[in-house]
Design a protein around this motif. Structure first.
Motif, PDB file in Angstrom:
ATOM      1  N   GLU A 124       5.142  -6.675  -5.315  1.00 11.96           N
ATOM      2  CA  GLU A 124       5.638  -6.655  -4.038  1.00 11.96           C
ATOM      3  C   GLU A 124       4.622  -7.520  -3.062  1.00 11.96           C
ATOM      4  O   GLU A 124       5.247  -8.436  -2.226  1.00 11.96           O
ATOM      5  N   ASP A 179      13.571  -4.827  -5.682  1.00 14.34           N
ATOM      6  CA  ASP A 179      12.493  -4.355  -6.692  1.00 14.34           C
ATOM      7  C   ASP A 179      13.396  -3.820  -7.788  1.00 14.34           C
ATOM      8  O   ASP A 179      14.078  -3.042  -7.633  1.00 14.34           O
ATOM      9  N   ARG A 229      -2.699  -0.589  -8.349  1.00 11.18           N
ATOM     10  CA  ARG A 229      -2.240   0.622  -7.505  1.00 11.18           C
ATOM     11  C   ARG A 229      -2.979   1.857  -8.218  1.00 11.18           C
ATOM     12  O   ARG A 229      -3.723   2.539  -7.237  1.00 11.18           O
TER      13      ARG A 229
HETATM   14 MG   LIG Z   1       6.311  -2.258  -6.650  1.00 13.05          MG
END
Ligand SMILES: [Mg+2]
Ligand SMILES: Nc1ncnc2c1ncn2[C@@H]1O[C@H](COP(=O)(O)OP(=O)(O)O)[C@@H](O)[C@H]1O
Length: 447
Positions: free
Chosen positions: A165, A229, A348
């Motif tokens: 993203e 996405d 992440r």
């Molecule tokens: Mg994502």
């Protein structure tokens, strides 16, 4: 005293150079950098305080520990004010001085490490919000620059948490559409009917609850960018509708009679293997070629480990800013653990681990105990790594012992035989290090 201290520090595994006066010390300090200066305060010629003042004025990287003959706390306080690490009052216990010296060296090592990380980040090791200097990441930056102004669709592939993203946003930000909206939707998060009305909008009365006409995201993103996405999660009928929207650049809102044209650049992302899905007839080949005009493959974090220290620094500073507190230091041991871990959740997961560690860290630093067990390596043998045990017999203790000897030797080589540093590198105490060096005959002069 000078000779006694030299012997003491050499025994501690340190590399020592002595000087009989501040003047001689200054000469030595000009010739090469030292981690630490231990000096008396009262000396013929320049005093220890003068020496300290000189070092601080020159912005010297050396830490300074001073020794004072009397409990003349005045000069001791002055020393601390001038930036000495600490002082000892004579007569002192050897252990006391050794402890102070060890702490001073530790502080020095931490400082160096953090300085290093900072320097790296400021040397443009990132692209907008995207941090990383790995060659694959640099290729991606170059590709983003090249394709930003095009209108073609882009398919961004990669595992979850690799920054797909972020890349989509970077493309938008560098495109002529930057002044128009960037609209993101997770195609996997919604049931099909809802996704359809979200994307294409609906007419008043199209279904129960559709009390007013609603604009879809294709319209909201008009003139801008629409980020789809998890496009691999869409149903076959949804794929047909998306294909039509991309091919004809027209959409028909749910329950509407008329189609209308849309102008949104579409960027799509997936963590699935679309080729495989095509093979299994779960993803339409024609839609694949429509979205995959340009393709970007995000590398998993474990394939660009050199970026881990940069990312750690980046997130530490990010949360320090958010929580309005000073950025903690990261110990070498903690950093090593972070660099070794396989990161199935990619950047992440790293960000979450740093955030958690900062919430847990009691002091001004993040230590390995602030990291989750799996990151600290307590589960290394789970998952992808495996070990072999020969049928011909085995002696675990011996294997472990020779493995340890190899690591100790390597650490000593890397640190030029300086035991304190080698111990830090291996995440063991100095005491253990000294024991192993002796046991394996690795010390200076014993080789
Ligand atoms: Mg994502
Ligand atoms: N290279 C990177 N530099 C800085 N932050 C990153 C990087 N890659 C990912 N992140 C951060 O990690 C999180 C997950 O990124 P995201 O783009 O949502 O991944 P994906 O879409 O691939 O699952 C976000 O908070 C993002 O800001």
């Amino acid at each position: 005293m000078r000779r006694m201290l030299e012997i003491l520090f050499v025994q501690e595994g340190l590399e020592v150079q002595t000087a009989e006066s501040a003047e001689v010390a200054i000469e030595a300090l000009n010739a090469r950098p030292f981690d630490l200066v231990v000096s008396d305060i009262r000396m013929p010629g320049l005093s220890g305080i003068d020496l300290l003042r000189r070092l601080k004025a020159d912005d010297s990287p050396s830490e300074v520990v001073l020794m004072t003959a009397y409990a003349s706390t005045e000069s001791a306080i002055e020393a601390i004010k001038l930036g000495a690490f600490d002082y000892v009052t004579k007569p002192f216990q050897v252990d006391e001085l050794v402890n102070i010296v060890r702490h001073a060296l530790e502080k020095k090592a931490l400082k160096e490490e953090n300085v290093l990380l900072k320097v790296e980040l400021s040397q443009q090791e990132k692209f907008g919000e995207i941090v990383g200097k790995n060659p694959k990441m640099r290729q991606i930056y170059a590709l983003i620059e090249r394709i930003a102004s095009a209108t073609s669709s882009v398919l961004i592939q990669g595992e979850s948490g690799t920054g797909k993203e972020l890349v989509a946003r970077a493309i938008h930000a560098r495109s002529p559409r930057a002044g128009r909206p960037f609209v993101a939707i997770n195609c996997g998060g919604l049931p099909e009917t809802l996704l359809e009305s979200e994307l294409f909008g609906h007419a008043k009365g199209a279904f129960t609850g559709a009390v007013a006409t609603k604009k879809g995201l294709f319209d909201s993103a008009s003139g801008g960018t629409l980020f789809l996405d998890e496009i691999g999660e869409t149903s076959p009928s949804m794929q047909v509708k998306l294909l039509r929207a991309l091919q004809e650049k027209t959409i028909r809102p749910v329950g509407a009679n008329e189609e209308h044209s849309v102008d949104a650049r579409v960027l799509a992302a997936t963590n699935q293997d679309l080729q495989q899905m095509i093979h299994e007839k779960r993803f339409r080949e024609d839609l694949y070629y429509r979205v995959n005009v340009i393709s970007i493959q995000m590398p998993p974090l474990r394939e660009r480990r050199e970026d881990i220290p940069l990312l750690v620094r980046y997130f530490v500073e990010k949360y320090a800013r958010i929580w309005a507190r000073p950025a903690p230091l990261v110990t070498q041991e903690a950093l090593r653990a972070l660099e070794r871990y396989t990161w199935p959740g990619n950047v992440r997961e790293l960000e979450n681990v740093v955030e958690r560690a900062m919430a847990l860290a009691r002091g001004e630093r993040i230590e390995s105990q602030d990291l989750p067990d799996e990151v600290r390596g307590f589960h290394v043998l789970r998952g992808e790594s495996s070990v072999e045990i020969p049928d011909t017999g085995f002696a675990l203790d011996e294997v472990m012992e020779s493995l340890r000897a190899a690591y100790v030797q390597r650490a000593m080589e890397m640190e030029g035989g300086v035991m304190v540093r080698a111990a830090r590198r291996l995440g063991i105490s100095f005491r253990s290090m000294r024991y192993f060096v002796k046991k394996y005959g690795l010390g200076a002069g014993e080789r």
